[in-house]
Write a protein that holds these residues in place. Sequence first.
Motif, PDB file in Angstrom:
ATOM      1  N   VAL A  97     -27.109  55.805 -36.162  1.00  0.00           N
ATOM      2  CA  VAL A  97     -28.485  55.317 -36.074  1.00  0.00           C
ATOM      3  C   VAL A  97     -28.594  54.194 -35.052  1.00  0.00           C
ATOM      4  CG1 VAL A  97     -30.289  54.107 -37.377  1.00  0.00           C
ATOM      5  CG2 VAL A  97     -29.133  56.077 -38.382  1.00  0.00           C
ATOM      6  N   VAL A  98     -27.614  53.299 -35.033  1.00  0.00           N
ATOM      7  CA  VAL A  98     -27.626  52.204 -34.063  1.00  0.00           C
ATOM      8  C   VAL A  98     -27.477  52.752 -32.648  1.00  0.00           C
ATOM      9  CG1 VAL A  98     -26.326  50.182 -33.277  1.00  0.00           C
ATOM     10  CG2 VAL A  98     -26.892  50.439 -35.688  1.00  0.00           C
ATOM     11  N   ALA A  99     -26.647  53.779 -32.471  1.00  0.00           N
ATOM     12  CA  ALA A  99     -26.496  54.396 -31.152  1.00  0.00           C
ATOM     13  C   ALA A  99     -27.809  55.037 -30.700  1.00  0.00           C
ATOM     14  CB  ALA A  99     -25.376  55.430 -31.189  1.00  0.00           C
ATOM     15  N   ILE A 100     -28.514  55.675 -31.624  1.00  0.00           N
ATOM     16  CA  ILE A 100     -29.803  56.277 -31.294  1.00  0.00           C
ATOM     17  C   ILE A 100     -30.809  55.189 -30.938  1.00  0.00           C
ATOM     18  CG2 ILE A 100     -31.765  57.557 -32.257  1.00  0.00           C
ATOM     19  CD1 ILE A 100     -29.658  59.184 -33.866  1.00  0.00           C
ATOM     20  N   GLU A 101     -30.786  54.093 -31.698  1.00  0.00           N
ATOM     21  CA  GLU A 101     -31.690  52.985 -31.395  1.00  0.00           C
ATOM     22  C   GLU A 101     -31.408  52.421 -30.008  1.00  0.00           C
ATOM     23  OE1 GLU A 101     -32.533  48.346 -32.306  1.00  0.00           O
ATOM     24  OE2 GLU A 101     -30.965  49.372 -33.428  1.00  0.00           O
ATOM     25  N   ALA A 102     -30.140  52.248 -29.684  1.00  0.00           N
ATOM     26  CA  ALA A 102     -29.777  51.723 -28.365  1.00  0.00           C
ATOM     27  C   ALA A 102     -30.213  52.674 -27.261  1.00  0.00           C
ATOM     28  CB  ALA A 102     -28.274  51.477 -28.294  1.00  0.00           C
ATOM     29  N   ALA A 103     -30.055  53.972 -27.497  1.00  0.00           N
ATOM     30  CA  ALA A 103     -30.484  54.957 -26.504  1.00  0.00           C
ATOM     31  C   ALA A 103     -31.998  54.922 -26.328  1.00  0.00           C
ATOM     32  CB  ALA A 103     -30.023  56.351 -26.917  1.00  0.00           C
ATOM     33  N   LEU A 104     -32.731  54.795 -27.434  1.00  0.00           N
ATOM     34  CA  LEU A 104     -34.192  54.708 -27.342  1.00  0.00           C
ATOM     35  C   LEU A 104     -34.621  53.448 -26.601  1.00  0.00           C
ATOM     36  CD1 LEU A 104     -35.363  55.918 -30.870  1.00  0.00           C
ATOM     37  CD2 LEU A 104     -35.729  57.056 -28.692  1.00  0.00           C
ATOM     38  N   ARG A 105     -33.964  52.325 -26.906  1.00  0.00           N
ATOM     39  CA  ARG A 105     -34.291  51.083 -26.199  1.00  0.00           C
ATOM     40  C   ARG A 105     -33.996  51.202 -24.706  1.00  0.00           C
ATOM     41  NH1 ARG A 105     -35.950  46.527 -28.780  1.00  0.00           N
ATOM     42  NH2 ARG A 105     -35.530  46.401 -30.999  1.00  0.00           N
ATOM     43  N   GLN A 106     -32.858  51.822 -24.366  1.00  0.00           N
ATOM     44  CA  GLN A 106     -32.497  52.004 -22.959  1.00  0.00           C
ATOM     45  C   GLN A 106     -33.522  52.895 -22.255  1.00  0.00           C
ATOM     46  OE1 GLN A 106     -30.122  50.528 -21.247  1.00  0.00           O
ATOM     47  NE2 GLN A 106     -30.635  51.611 -19.371  1.00  0.00           N
ATOM     48  N   ALA A 107     -33.926  53.972 -22.923  1.00  0.00           N
ATOM     49  CA  ALA A 107     -34.920  54.873 -22.328  1.00  0.00           C
ATOM     50  C   ALA A 107     -36.253  54.157 -22.130  1.00  0.00           C
ATOM     51  CB  ALA A 107     -35.101  56.108 -23.209  1.00  0.00           C
ATOM     52  N   MET A 108     -36.639  53.334 -23.107  1.00  0.00           N
ATOM     53  CA  MET A 108     -37.897  52.601 -22.981  1.00  0.00           C
ATOM     54  C   MET A 108     -37.789  51.509 -21.921  1.00  0.00           C
ATOM     55  SD  MET A 108     -39.559  52.465 -26.801  1.00  0.00           S
ATOM     56  CE  MET A 108     -38.104  52.042 -27.740  1.00  0.00           C
TER      57      MET A 108
END
Length: 95
Positions: A26-37
Amino acid sequence: MASLQQILNDIVQLLARLGGLILAAVVAIEAALRQAMDTAGVPQGFQSIILIAVTVIVILAALRLLGGILRLAVIVVLLLLLLHVLMPGQIVHVP
């Protein structure tokens, strides 16, 4: 009796490892979403709002799809994720 205690300890350890694995994903997905944003130019404050909304949607989905104690465990993990989104960079040590 000792073997029953060992079995219970093994189950608790397995659940803790599984929870850690899920939380890491979940943290990896959050980091990926933050990076994409970030690359899309979404402001930091708006990113947190979007991630909070996504977390709330996932919590509601967990309430609908899962039952019993598993539902409670997922909700606790997701609420911790929500706290992580609200307070990034905060390190909490649990004794």
